[in-house]
Design a protein around this motif. Structure first.
Motif, PDB file in Angstrom:
ATOM      1  N   LEU A 132       0.835  -1.199   0.000  1.00 33.82           N
ATOM      2  CA  LEU A 132       0.000   0.000   0.000  1.00 33.82           C
ATOM      3  C   LEU A 132       0.874   1.253   0.000  1.00 33.82           C
ATOM      4  O   LEU A 132       1.917   1.289   0.663  1.00 33.82           O
ATOM      5  N   PRO A 133       0.438   2.309  -0.691  1.00 34.23           N
ATOM      6  CA  PRO A 133       1.267   3.515  -0.794  1.00 34.23           C
ATOM      7  C   PRO A 133       1.114   4.450   0.400  1.00 34.23           C
ATOM      8  O   PRO A 133       0.032   4.580   0.986  1.00 34.23           O
ATOM      9  N   ILE A 134       2.212   5.094   0.754  1.00 36.43           N
ATOM     10  CA  ILE A 134       2.214   6.168   1.747  1.00 36.43           C
ATOM     11  C   ILE A 134       2.679   7.433   1.031  1.00 36.43           C
ATOM     12  O   ILE A 134       3.734   7.454   0.395  1.00 36.43           O
ATOM     13  N   PHE A 135       1.889   8.494   1.138  1.00 42.60           N
ATOM     14  CA  PHE A 135       2.259   9.782   0.551  1.00 42.60           C
ATOM     15  C   PHE A 135       2.721  10.685   1.699  1.00 42.60           C
ATOM     16  O   PHE A 135       1.893  11.166   2.489  1.00 42.60           O
TER      17      PHE A 135
ATOM     18  N   ALA B 275      -2.212   5.696   2.583  1.00 48.37           N
ATOM     19  CA  ALA B 275      -2.172   6.610   3.720  1.00 48.37           C
ATOM     20  C   ALA B 275      -1.446   7.889   3.347  1.00 48.37           C
ATOM     21  O   ALA B 275      -0.536   7.889   2.508  1.00 48.37           O
ATOM     22  N   LEU B 276      -1.870   8.965   3.962  1.00 47.82           N
ATOM     23  CA  LEU B 276      -1.154  10.238   3.899  1.00 47.82           C
ATOM     24  C   LEU B 276      -0.408  10.432   5.221  1.00 47.82           C
ATOM     25  O   LEU B 276      -0.938  10.127   6.299  1.00 47.82           O
ATOM     26  N   PHE B 277       0.806  10.933   5.124  1.00 56.16           N
ATOM     27  CA  PHE B 277       1.630  11.137   6.323  1.00 56.16           C
ATOM     28  C   PHE B 277       2.151  12.565   6.306  1.00 56.16           C
ATOM     29  O   PHE B 277       2.832  12.988   5.366  1.00 56.16           O
ATOM     30  N   GLY B 278       1.823  13.328   7.358  1.00 57.63           N
ATOM     31  CA  GLY B 278       2.227  14.722   7.431  1.00 57.63           C
ATOM     32  C   GLY B 278       3.641  14.903   7.932  1.00 57.63           C
ATOM     33  O   GLY B 278       4.046  14.297   8.927  1.00 57.63           O
TER      34      GLY B 278
ATOM     35  N   THR C 100       5.677   8.818  -2.221  1.00 56.72           N
ATOM     36  CA  THR C 100       6.338  10.115  -2.384  1.00 56.72           C
ATOM     37  C   THR C 100       6.810  10.592  -1.019  1.00 56.72           C
ATOM     38  O   THR C 100       6.111  10.433  -0.012  1.00 56.72           O
ATOM     39  N   ALA C 101       8.006  11.201  -0.991  1.00 55.34           N
ATOM     40  CA  ALA C 101       8.518  11.767   0.259  1.00 55.34           C
ATOM     41  C   ALA C 101       9.716  12.659  -0.045  1.00 55.34           C
ATOM     42  O   ALA C 101      10.653  12.202  -0.709  1.00 55.34           O
ATOM     43  N   PRO C 102       9.716  13.890   0.442  1.00 56.23           N
ATOM     44  CA  PRO C 102      10.873  14.765   0.266  1.00 56.23           C
ATOM     45  C   PRO C 102      11.948  14.475   1.323  1.00 56.23           C
ATOM     46  O   PRO C 102      12.404  15.353   2.041  1.00 56.23           O
ATOM     47  N   LEU C 103      12.341  13.203   1.438  1.00 60.89           N
ATOM     48  CA  LEU C 103      13.322  12.765   2.425  1.00 60.89           C
ATOM     49  C   LEU C 103      14.338  11.865   1.741  1.00 60.89           C
ATOM     50  O   LEU C 103      14.027  11.225   0.737  1.00 60.89           O
ATOM     51  N   THR C 104      15.541  11.753   2.310  1.00 61.73           N
ATOM     52  CA  THR C 104      16.506  10.806   1.770  1.00 61.73           C
ATOM     53  C   THR C 104      16.049   9.388   2.104  1.00 61.73           C
ATOM     54  O   THR C 104      15.428   9.148   3.146  1.00 61.73           O
ATOM     55  N   ALA C 105      16.376   8.466   1.226  1.00 59.31           N
ATOM     56  CA  ALA C 105      15.915   7.086   1.402  1.00 59.31           C
ATOM     57  C   ALA C 105      16.437   6.479   2.699  1.00 59.31           C
ATOM     58  O   ALA C 105      15.708   5.764   3.412  1.00 59.31           O
ATOM     59  N   ASN C 106      17.703   6.738   3.028  1.00 58.44           N
ATOM     60  CA  ASN C 106      18.268   6.154   4.238  1.00 58.44           C
ATOM     61  C   ASN C 106      17.605   6.706   5.498  1.00 58.44           C
ATOM     62  O   ASN C 106      17.304   5.959   6.425  1.00 58.44           O
TER      63      ASN C 106
END
Length: 462
Positions: A21-24, A68-71, A99-105
């Motif tokens: 399932l996707p998390i945005f 899910a959406l994650f703030g 989608t996430a404006p974060l580094t993968a690690n």
């Protein structure tokens, strides 16, 4: 070979194929500008979702859960491991970050850190959610860092009836066996014959014999790294007995040992090119007819005499013998970690561990490593103007200077007397406990500074 685990637990990550399932992961700006999946955006706006930091909104589909959406809040860089909240907020199932404006690690490590549960003494709980590690993340390094952190947390959280000196030795041996390291143990009266008088003195009143644990791993010729951890498995305060409130968390007084073992796990699992030595004096500071007393004077391994002005200042005593022993061999970097003083908590609080060193280059490198991996620490001064305060009237040293000022500094200066040969030495006065829940950790035992040290030692090893 999988990283060592003291307590077996399910992986927080997806380990098999199948639908996820996707998390945005979004900021308020994503909602305002509409720059996310249209279906998720429509649901967010209808539900009044504002993408506040750590907020979760489940997204339905036609007949089941759709994602899910994650703030992330307006300043996601200020909470690099916020994704740890997902591990405690999502329903069971397999998930991935869409989608996430974060580094993968950071994303994966944060989720993993937040997934931690200490459930050795609880009934089984419902299945937890799992997350797919992003393809561009370093999955192996993330898993070994989690294993090191979880080992430290597990050891600290385990009560002393199951984590006394004997049990700590068993875990020490199991960790060494997993990575094919050599172990030696000096226990009981042998501590006196082999010149570890302060370790014996502190631990002799316990039903479990005091002991000195030593691990060696790696090839000779590589940079030599020595880790020393305070292993007071429980501290009553001795004859200067603690109050009930002060004794409540004293199962964590072996937090220094727990943290150096977590760090050693990371080093060995990564096969860093270092010659590693780990030394842990493991004792219980108990009360009995043979307990050491205020006013006693004992000779240390180094030959310096120590006047006992407070039996509750026992950690520096066992570390004195351990550091003197470690210092008999030339080492490039010596690190000691200890839950040593309340003064360190007064100065910096529970979440910011102080370190002491007279090596300016090392201090700079550790601070840079701290910022790089988001593992907070702060340098405190080894102010030699206070060195006179650790002197005693009828002995070389006192274990508890009078006056009650600069307690973390005088404790560090006491330890410094026992380190003369190491190329670089640093002392960490850690709390080893999270007092409140954070995205990346629940309340309980905590690893502090070891991810920063692992990063620094990795660079040292080349």
């Amino acid at each position: 070979m999988a990283p060592f685990q003291f307590i077996e637990r399910p992986s927080p990550f997806n380990t098999s194929a199948g639908k996820t399932l996707p998390i945005f992961a979004v900021t308020p700006a994503h909602i305002d500008t509409g720059s996310i999946d249209p279906i998720a955006l429509d649901w967010a706006r209808k539900a009044g979702f504002k993408a506040e930091s750590g907020a979760v909104l489940l997204i339905p589909s036609a007949d089941h859960l759709g994602g899910a959406l994650f703030g992330l809040g307006s300043r996601p860089s200020e909470a690099p491991f916020l994704t740890g909240k997902l591990a405690r907020s999502l329903p069971p199932g397999k998930w991935h970050i869409e989608t996430a404006p974060l580094t993968a690690n950071r994303l994966a490590l944060g989720y993993g850190l937040g997934s931690y549960r200490f459930e050795r003494y609880r009934s089984p709980r419902p299945e937890a959610p799992t997350l797919m590690i992003p393809a561009d993340a370093d999955a192996g390094d993330i898993k070994r860092q989690l294993a090191g952190v979880f080992l430290a947390r597990d050891l600290i959280n385990t009560p002393t009836n199951d984590m006394g000196p004997e049990a700590l030795e068993s875990v020490f041996r199991a960790l060494a066996a997993h990575y094919k390291a050599d172990v030696s143990v000096i226990s009981g009266e042998a501590l006196l014959t082999q010149n570890f008088p302060l370790v014996h003195t502190v631990g002799r009143a316990s039903a479990e014999a005091p002991r000195l644990l030593e691990l060696r791993w790696g090839k000779k010729g590589h940079r030599k790294v020595t880790l020393v951890g305070k292993g007071v498995c429980f501290d009553t305060g001795g004859l200067d007995i603690k109050t009930a409130a002060s004794m409540h968390l004293m199962k964590k007084d072996m937090g220094g040992a727990a943290n150096v073992l977590g760090l050693a796990l990371m080093i060995m699992d990564a096969k860093l090119k270092v010659e590693l030595r780990v030394i842990v004096p493991a004792v219980e500071n108990s009360i009995s007819s043979n307990a050491f007393r205020p006013g006693d004077i004992y000779r240390s391994r180094k030959g310096l005499t120590v006047q006992i002005d407070n039996t509750d200042a026992e950690g520096r005593l066992i570390l004195a013998d351990a550091l003197a022993y470690a210092d008999q061999e030339k080492t490039d970097l010596m690190v000691d970690m200890a839950t040593l003083t309340g003064a360190a908590r007064v100065a910096l609080g529970p979440d910011l561990p102080p370190f002491f060193t007279d090596d300016e280059d090392l201090a700079r490198d550790l601070f840079e490593a701290s910022l790089t991996v988001d593992d907070p620490l702060w340098r405190m001064p080894l102010y030699m103007g206070y060195d006179k305060d650790v002197s005693a009237r009828i002995a070389d040293l006192t274990n508890a200077p009078s006056g009650g000022m600069a307690g973390s500094i005088t404790a560090a200066l006491f330890l410094k007397r026992f380190v003369t040969n190491a190329k670089s030495w640093v002392h960490f006065d850690i709390y080893a406990w999270a007092q409140s829940e954070r995205p990346h950790s629940p309340v309980g035992g905590e690893a502090q500074a070891i991810r920063a040290l692992y990063h620094h030692i990795g660079r040292l090893a080349g």
